[in-house]
Enzyme design. Sequence first.
Site, PDB file in Angstrom:
ATOM      1  N   ASP A  70      43.618  42.864  39.564  1.00  0.00           N
ATOM      2  CA  ASP A  70      43.496  43.005  41.010  1.00  0.00           C
ATOM      3  C   ASP A  70      44.005  41.698  41.600  1.00  0.00           C
ATOM      4  OD1 ASP A  70      42.864  44.455  43.223  1.00  0.00           O
ATOM      5  OD2 ASP A  70      40.712  44.166  43.108  1.00  0.00           O
ATOM      6  N   LYS A 107      46.992  51.152  47.612  1.00  0.00           N
ATOM      7  CA  LYS A 107      45.555  51.386  47.775  1.00  0.00           C
ATOM      8  C   LYS A 107      45.147  51.104  49.232  1.00  0.00           C
ATOM      9  CE  LYS A 107      44.171  46.742  46.339  1.00  0.00           C
ATOM     10  NZ  LYS A 107      43.523  45.939  45.289  1.00  0.00           N
ATOM     11  N   HIS A 108      44.019  51.604  49.701  1.00  0.00           N
ATOM     12  CA  HIS A 108      43.017  52.436  49.040  1.00  0.00           C
ATOM     13  C   HIS A 108      43.096  53.817  49.677  1.00  0.00           C
ATOM     14  CE1 HIS A 108      41.545  48.229  48.939  1.00  0.00           C
ATOM     15  NE2 HIS A 108      41.018  48.536  47.747  1.00  0.00           N
ATOM     16  N   HIS A 164      31.715  48.884  48.295  1.00  0.00           N
ATOM     17  CA  HIS A 164      31.032  48.266  47.158  1.00  0.00           C
ATOM     18  C   HIS A 164      29.521  48.464  47.271  1.00  0.00           C
ATOM     19  CE1 HIS A 164      34.874  46.051  47.102  1.00  0.00           C
ATOM     20  NE2 HIS A 164      34.649  45.919  45.805  1.00  0.00           N
ATOM     21  N   ASP A 205      39.131  53.803  42.322  1.00  0.00           N
ATOM     22  CA  ASP A 205      38.600  52.465  42.544  1.00  0.00           C
ATOM     23  C   ASP A 205      37.450  52.289  41.542  1.00  0.00           C
ATOM     24  OD1 ASP A 205      38.223  49.954  43.607  1.00  0.00           O
ATOM     25  OD2 ASP A 205      38.118  50.640  45.691  1.00  0.00           O
ATOM     26  N   ARG A 256      41.596  36.625  40.660  1.00  0.00           N
ATOM     27  CA  ARG A 256      40.696  36.822  39.517  1.00  0.00           C
ATOM     28  C   ARG A 256      40.674  35.651  38.537  1.00  0.00           C
ATOM     29  NH1 ARG A 256      37.627  40.290  41.878  1.00  0.00           N
ATOM     30  NH2 ARG A 256      38.777  42.093  42.667  1.00  0.00           N
TER      31      ARG A 256
END
Length: 276
Positions: free
Chosen positions: A24, A122-123, A135, A209, A32
């Site tokens: 990601d 995305k998304h 989330h 996702d 990341r």
Amino acid sequence: PVRQALLTNYYQQRARVPLMIGIDGEWGLPMRLDSTVRYPRQMTLSAIGNDSVIYSMGRQVAADCKRLGIHINFAPDADINNNPMNPIIGSRSFGDDRLVVTRNALAYMRALQDHGVLANAKHFPGHGNADSDSHLTLPTIRQSRDSMESTELYPFRRLIDDGVSSVMVAHLHVPSLDSTRDLPSTLSKPIVEGLLQKDLGFKGLIFTDALNMKGVSACYKPGLLDLAALMAGNDILLYAEDVHKAVDEITAAVDSGLISQSEIDRRVKKVLMAKF
């Protein structure tokens, strides 16, 4: 990055089937990984007003990915930032104008794929107008189908027409696209198969996702959730909470005839046919 490269090489050596490695990395590897080159977020890139700069950045992000053995970058974000109360998209979007978002997303996508890394739109079908974070909960998008077609879906349609390799489906409840009560788009056959594959004609890889996100994980227990996502039409299930239970449930579904082995094989073949 050195530790990550060593770990990736170790996994590839141990795997009986070559692994697809993804990241990601919307603003590059630092999303990341530490100790790597950080590029601007998409809204900042859009403010520059120069597509060639975005393409140049995408080319370098692709080079960074390839040095680490990464095959797919989950970028660009094709969401239109049309809700100022959105707590999760914001500066990850190229902006609130569908034409600007589309033009910039195309530049980023082309740069990645021209230089050997799969891109990801995305998304889907569009997270920009949400007022909550998937989330933590399941956002509801209350736009009409016509409004979705003219705004949220516009960049995705253009990216698909231009050959984007993959699409990530969001955890959103969109009653105008599927009126099933509290059903996330990730688990919606009318959205994944009907809208994305049939209506928009997308033939590439379809990712969920992350399946540990509360916007979808509250719907089913681990394993059953993965099966539901597969049955909806997704090819690759990201971040399963319990891989062993997922494998058991999907194997049982094949054994019972709920989904055919030939359909599983077709999904796997899509991965093998992906162009790195």
